[in-house]
Design an enzyme around this catalytic site. Structure first.
Site, PDB file in Angstrom:
ATOM      1  N   HIS A   1       5.849 -75.362  56.513  1.00  0.00           N
ATOM      2  CA  HIS A   1       5.570 -73.992  57.358  1.00  0.00           C
ATOM      3  C   HIS A   1       6.267 -72.862  56.410  1.00  0.00           C
ATOM      4  O   HIS A   1       6.771 -73.007  55.205  1.00  0.00           O
ATOM      5  CB  HIS A   1       6.358 -73.923  58.505  1.00  0.00           C
ATOM      6  CG  HIS A   1       7.550 -73.773  58.434  1.00  0.00           C
ATOM      7  ND1 HIS A   1       8.700 -74.721  58.442  1.00  0.00           N
ATOM      8  CD2 HIS A   1       8.717 -72.843  58.696  1.00  0.00           C
ATOM      9  CE1 HIS A   1       9.750 -74.419  58.452  1.00  0.00           C
ATOM     10  NE2 HIS A   1       9.794 -73.376  58.687  1.00  0.00           N
TER      11      HIS A   1
ATOM     12  N   HIS B   1       7.526 -68.582  56.178  1.00  0.00           N
ATOM     13  CA  HIS B   1       7.741 -67.332  56.913  1.00  0.00           C
ATOM     14  C   HIS B   1       7.507 -66.186  55.778  1.00  0.00           C
ATOM     15  O   HIS B   1       7.766 -66.414  54.599  1.00  0.00           O
ATOM     16  CB  HIS B   1       9.495 -67.086  57.123  1.00  0.00           C
ATOM     17  CG  HIS B   1       9.734 -68.380  58.038  1.00  0.00           C
ATOM     18  ND1 HIS B   1       9.243 -68.363  59.237  1.00  0.00           N
ATOM     19  CD2 HIS B   1      10.590 -69.506  58.018  1.00  0.00           C
ATOM     20  CE1 HIS B   1       9.998 -69.185  59.981  1.00  0.00           C
ATOM     21  NE2 HIS B   1      10.650 -70.058  59.174  1.00  0.00           N
TER      22      HIS B   1
ATOM     23  N   TYR C   1      10.552 -71.684  46.080  1.00  0.00           N
ATOM     24  CA  TYR C   1       9.620 -71.000  46.740  1.00  0.00           C
ATOM     25  C   TYR C   1       9.989 -69.973  47.665  1.00  0.00           C
ATOM     26  O   TYR C   1       9.780 -69.859  48.686  1.00  0.00           O
ATOM     27  CB  TYR C   1       8.587 -71.990  47.497  1.00  0.00           C
ATOM     28  CG  TYR C   1       8.433 -73.506  46.549  1.00  0.00           C
ATOM     29  CD1 TYR C   1       7.933 -73.423  45.352  1.00  0.00           C
ATOM     30  CD2 TYR C   1       8.901 -74.606  46.866  1.00  0.00           C
ATOM     31  CE1 TYR C   1       7.670 -74.525  44.560  1.00  0.00           C
ATOM     32  CE2 TYR C   1       8.794 -75.763  46.263  1.00  0.00           C
ATOM     33  CZ  TYR C   1       8.158 -75.793  45.053  1.00  0.00           C
ATOM     34  OH  TYR C   1       7.851 -76.727  44.504  1.00  0.00           O
TER      35      TYR C   1
END
Length: 173
Positions: free
Chosen positions: A59, A61, A147
């Site tokens: 996932h 954000h 990342y």
């Protein structure tokens, strides 16, 4: 079918969570260059500013700010998801519904969004994005997760390299 209510604000600042359909896969970090390229391509067509972003294996954000003349964040997220999925080999298992709709089985259909309402809300979401790799136990220090826009914040001297220090990720939850 649920009636999803979105808050559309021209030039708005939003926090998003976007998940893979199969949360056991690691497609986002395994194909980080494809994801980054997908985001760049969408930004060229539909500009936005990435205030902060973290990509985890399953996932991501982000906090994004739109240009003053638009409130269309759904098209941006839809295209990022589409371009990323199109760049992947077709190895995912598809449900009958997804096959019928000619959909890929890469992303969850929906995403979670929150309109940032003030400076304190903004700072809290920026911090949440940066600390997320700790929360999930991927690293012991924010600076160790590659990342993340955290590194941009360090380069701009907005945050120190040792921000959040060495922590026990159980205390972050």
């Amino acid at each position: 079918m649920p009636n999803y209510r979105r808050n559309f604000v021209p030039g708005g600042c939003y926090f998003f969570t976007v998940n893979l359909l199969d949360r056991q896969r690691t497609l986002l970090t395994d194909h980080i260059d494809l994801l980054r390229d997908s985001v760049r391509r969408v930004k060229r067509l539909y500009p936005f500013y990435i205030d902060t972003w973290v990509v985890l294996p399953d996932h991501m954000h982000m906090v994004l700010t739109l240009p003053p003349n638009t409130d269309d964040f759904p098209v941006r997220l839809r295209l990022i998801k589409l371009l990323f999925a199109k760049g992947l080999p077709r190895t995912e298992r598809l449900s009958a519904t997804r096959r019928k709709r000619h959909e890929r089985g890469v992303w969850q259909r929906r995403f979670w969004e929150h309109t940032v309402i003030d400076e304190l809300d903004y700072v809290r979401h920026i911090d949440y994005v940066h600390v997320n790799p700790l929360k999930h136990g991927y690293v012991e220090r924010v600076k160790d997760w590659p990342y993340s826009t955290f590194h941009r914040y360090v380069l701009n001297e907005t945050l120190p390299l040792d921000w959040c220090g060495d922590i026990n990720h159980d205390t972050v939850r």
